[in-house]
Design an enzyme around this catalytic site. Structure first.
Site, mmCIF file in Angstrom:
data_model
loop_
_atom_site.group_PDB
_atom_site.id
_atom_site.type_symbol
_atom_site.label_atom_id
_atom_site.label_comp_id
_atom_site.label_asym_id
_atom_site.label_seq_id
_atom_site.Cartn_x
_atom_site.Cartn_y
_atom_site.Cartn_z
ATOM 1 N N LYS A 154 0.842 -1.190 0.000
ATOM 2 C CA LYS A 154 0.000 0.000 0.000
ATOM 3 C C LYS A 154 0.883 1.247 0.000
ATOM 4 O O LYS A 154 1.823 1.349 0.774
ATOM 5 C CB LYS A 154 -0.921 -0.008 1.225
ATOM 6 C CG LYS A 154 -2.128 0.906 1.106
ATOM 7 C CD LYS A 154 -3.120 0.675 2.231
ATOM 8 C CE LYS A 154 -4.363 1.524 2.032
ATOM 9 N NZ LYS A 154 -5.344 1.370 3.118
ATOM 10 N N GLU A 206 -18.558 -4.325 11.329
ATOM 11 C CA GLU A 206 -19.442 -3.474 12.144
ATOM 12 C C GLU A 206 -20.488 -4.287 12.901
ATOM 13 O O GLU A 206 -20.825 -3.958 14.049
ATOM 14 C CB GLU A 206 -20.141 -2.445 11.248
ATOM 15 C CG GLU A 206 -19.212 -1.412 10.622
ATOM 16 C CD GLU A 206 -18.603 -1.864 9.314
ATOM 17 O OE1 GLU A 206 -17.877 -1.077 8.686
ATOM 18 O OE2 GLU A 206 -18.840 -3.036 8.903
ATOM 19 N N ARG A 259 -24.714 -0.799 8.487
ATOM 20 C CA ARG A 259 -24.437 -2.227 8.379
ATOM 21 C C ARG A 259 -24.723 -2.963 9.690
ATOM 22 O O ARG A 259 -24.826 -4.188 9.709
ATOM 23 C CB ARG A 259 -22.984 -2.439 7.967
ATOM 24 C CG ARG A 259 -22.541 -1.538 6.833
ATOM 25 C CD ARG A 259 -21.220 -1.932 6.257
ATOM 26 N NE ARG A 259 -21.382 -3.059 5.346
ATOM 27 C CZ ARG A 259 -20.398 -3.604 4.645
ATOM 28 N NH1 ARG A 259 -19.169 -3.139 4.779
ATOM 29 N NH2 ARG A 259 -20.616 -4.608 3.844
#
Length: 619
Positions: free
Chosen positions: A279, A367, A395
């Protein structure tokens, strides 16, 4: 090749490996320079340059379908599908979106802003393809962070059962937004350190280079599958789901990527291609980031890496106000526990994690689990605080209703990034949570107007015994630490007259309150401003007085009208027999596109100037 000359992916298919590598470097430079001016998702896109090039080199969009999980790493895909000239308007009003957008390009087969959806969507497309007797490829790209989401696991379970042709690219960079956590990451670590594809035994390479055997391998992949099992890894989580697996492969080696994707393209059934990427690749500031600071960035100086935005003196972000208050309260209350679903940096909870490591939990991108985990803590006498972006809170709706509120457990929910958030657009605007939570029994829902009220409301949340949701927006607010904490009466509002004689009442909430008061004073408006800091319960005593007023009443909310504060007030007035007419201002029945917050408020007629014009028309 100049990236501005790329009109479609077919333009890169005749390039040599050396030319592809040169193009990769061009793309990295372009991304850094462009995002420095507009802001956007930087690290995730720098990490997938070679991977996206290889995908478009091997597959054929729009016939083949690419699904980028979350979608914030699709910038390179946009460049290779002819959208490089549009990057000057990236994430700006009427410009290209920061995520895949179906109406933006025929090459965008899917759009999302939440994680862990790609595999379910891909399976749906595969089934539809097979029912239609078509033969295109479906290629979801999912990261190791997104695979911690339960939805991804549910999808893998069915994909392994259905055995449809699908190439799943597992983009493994050991990061979600910040560094990954949990047992799943430990499993991926074992995969990362296993023998890589390009060092398999010579008999496998020989099989691929022998025409008869090579044909067999390319048709069925059985030899590859067996060789991987024997030589790469003894047990794979993907193998447990009945999926073939190949990797890990260097995600920055274009030659190797193209070779492996060509093999996977001809595979019969679902196959996982494990790609190791870094990344932030190619930009040292982003490469070294472990806290997610370079995940999504505002404008910055590409040479120094310094942000061009400056926090005004005496102000803090709303997230910092909540976090610092939580740390302060936790010093005296040993039962306070902080929970984040992979948003420790964004929610500014890093300080709490450092000060109270035994009372800090990062659940990964999960979540639903995080909310029920909080409920379990609360049922056992602890006082959990869970911070979730408003967009992602959706969610966990079932868990809030069924596991938290139904048992009336004192979970404190910090709803970060509520309201319009700006450039991330439809998938990230936090304008639905009021309507989503207001109808749930036992729920208390509030929003502070400033930093002082935020501190007192958070303190209040820990002094009572019911589910308490405290919403706060993106952006900054004046802040100084309060001298003493005192509980705010649940359901209470406050009222302020701008002049001695009032001719109109404005009911609003959050930082709108002080903005309306300031504008009214400047313009000499004879109004009363009500700070409706609680959406549930309502201040019935004040509402009774308001409903009996002869002057006009405007309800000014910067979230969805349906189910919002205005809906609550109208319900109350109707149920108590009041004939009062209310003027409601808010977001109508549509999704709001991306753009700066001032632009979007003006577009939705929610800006202060428009409000003042409406007030003036009634006065």
């Amino acid at each position: 090749m100049n990236i501005f000359d790329i009109k479609s992916p077919s333009d890169i298919k005749s390039l040599s490996y050396a030319q592809l590598e040169d193009l990769a470097q061009q793309i990295r430079i372009f991304l850094i320079e462009s995002i420095a001016k507009t802001g956007g998702h930087l690290s995730s896109n720098l990490g997938v340059v070679e991977l996206t090039l290889a995908m478009h080199y091997v597959f054929e969009t729009p016939q083949d379908k690419f699904i980028f999980d979350v979608g914030h790493q699709s910038y390179v895909h946009k460049i290779l599908t002819g959208r490089a000239p549009l990057f000057t308007q990236l994430r700006q009003y009427k410009g290209i979106a920061g995520f895949q957008k179906r109406k933006e390009s025929e090459h965008d087969a899917w759009e999302a802003g939440h994680s862990s959806t790609s595999l379910s969507a891909a399976l749906g497309m595969c089934v539809a393809r097979d029912l239609n007797h078509a033969s295109y490829q479906v290629v979801p790209v999912i990261g190791d962070g997104a695979l911690t989401g339960g939805m991804a696991m549910e999808a893998l379970n069915q994909i392994g059962s259905e055995q449809r042709n699908m190439v799943i690219i597992f983009n493994d960079n050991n990061m979600s937004i910040s560094k990954n956590v949990g047992a799943m990451d430990e499993t991926f670590t074992r995969l990362r350190t296993s023998k890589p594809y390009n060092t398999l035994k010579e008999d496998l390479k020989g099989a691929l280079s022998t025409s008869k055997m090579g044909k067999s391998v390319l048709e069925s992949m059985k030899n590859i599958k067996n060789a991987v099992k024997e030589n790469v890894v003894d047990t794979s989580i993907f193998g447990d789901f009945n999926l073939d697996y190949i990797g890990p492969v260097d995600g920055h080696d274009i030659r190797r990527l193209i070779k492996v994707l060509e093999i996977a393209k001809r595979h019969d059934g679902p196959i996982v291609v494990h790609v190791l990427t870094k990344k932030g690749k190619g930009y040292p500031f982003a490469e070294e980031d472990k806290e997610g600071k370079w995940h999504g960035v505002s404008q910055f100086d590409p040479k120094t890496g310094c942000s061009l935005s400056r926090m005004p003196n005496g102000q803090k972000s709303w997230s910092e106000v909540i976090s610092s208050t939580l740390c302060d309260l936790a010093k005296d209350n040993k039962d306070i526990i902080a929970i984040t679903p992979a948003m420790k940096g964004g929610s500014k909870l890093s300080a709490f994690f450092e000060q109270f490591p035994m009372r800090s939990f990062d659940c990964g991108i999960a979540e639903e689990h995080a909310m029920t985990f909080a409920a379990g803590l609360a049922a056992s006498g602890k006082r959990p605080f869970i911070s979730v972006y408003s967009s992602f809170l959706q969610r966990a709706y079932d868990q809030i209703s069924h596991d938290v509120a139904r048992m009336d457990l004192p979970v404190v929910i910090g709803i970060d990034r509520c309201g319009l958030v700006g450039e991330d657009g439809e998938t990230h605007h936090g304008v639905f949570d009021i309507a989503m939570l207001r109808h749930i029994p036992h729920m208390i829902l509030a929003q502070p107007k400033d930093g002082d009220e935020a501190q007192q409301l958070l303190y209040t949340a820990f002094t009572q015994e019911h589910p308490f949701a405290l919403r706060y927006p993106r952006g900054n607010t004046p802040f100084h630490k309060v001298d003493t904490y005192h509980p705010v009466r649940i359901g209470s509002w406050s009222m302020q007259k701008i002049m001695e004689t009032s001719k109109l009442c404005v009911i609003t909430y959050g930082d709108n309150v002080d903005k309306v008061i300031s504008k009214a004073r400047i313009n000499g408006l004879a109004i009363t401003v009500v700070n409706a800091r609680f959406f549930k319960p309502l201040d019935e005593e004040m509402l009774n007085s308001i409903c009996q007023m002869e002057e006009p009443v405007i309800i000014y909310e910067t979230d969805m009208l349906a189910g919002g504060l205005g809906s609550a007030i109208l319900e109350y007035a109707n149920d108590h027999g009041y004939q009062k007419h209310f003027v409601r201002i808010g977001i109508d029945d549509h999704f709001v596109e991306h753009g700066s917050i001032p632009q979007l408020k003006k577009l939705e007629r929610l800006d202060i100037n428009t409000l003042c014009d409406i007030i003036a028309s009634y006065l």
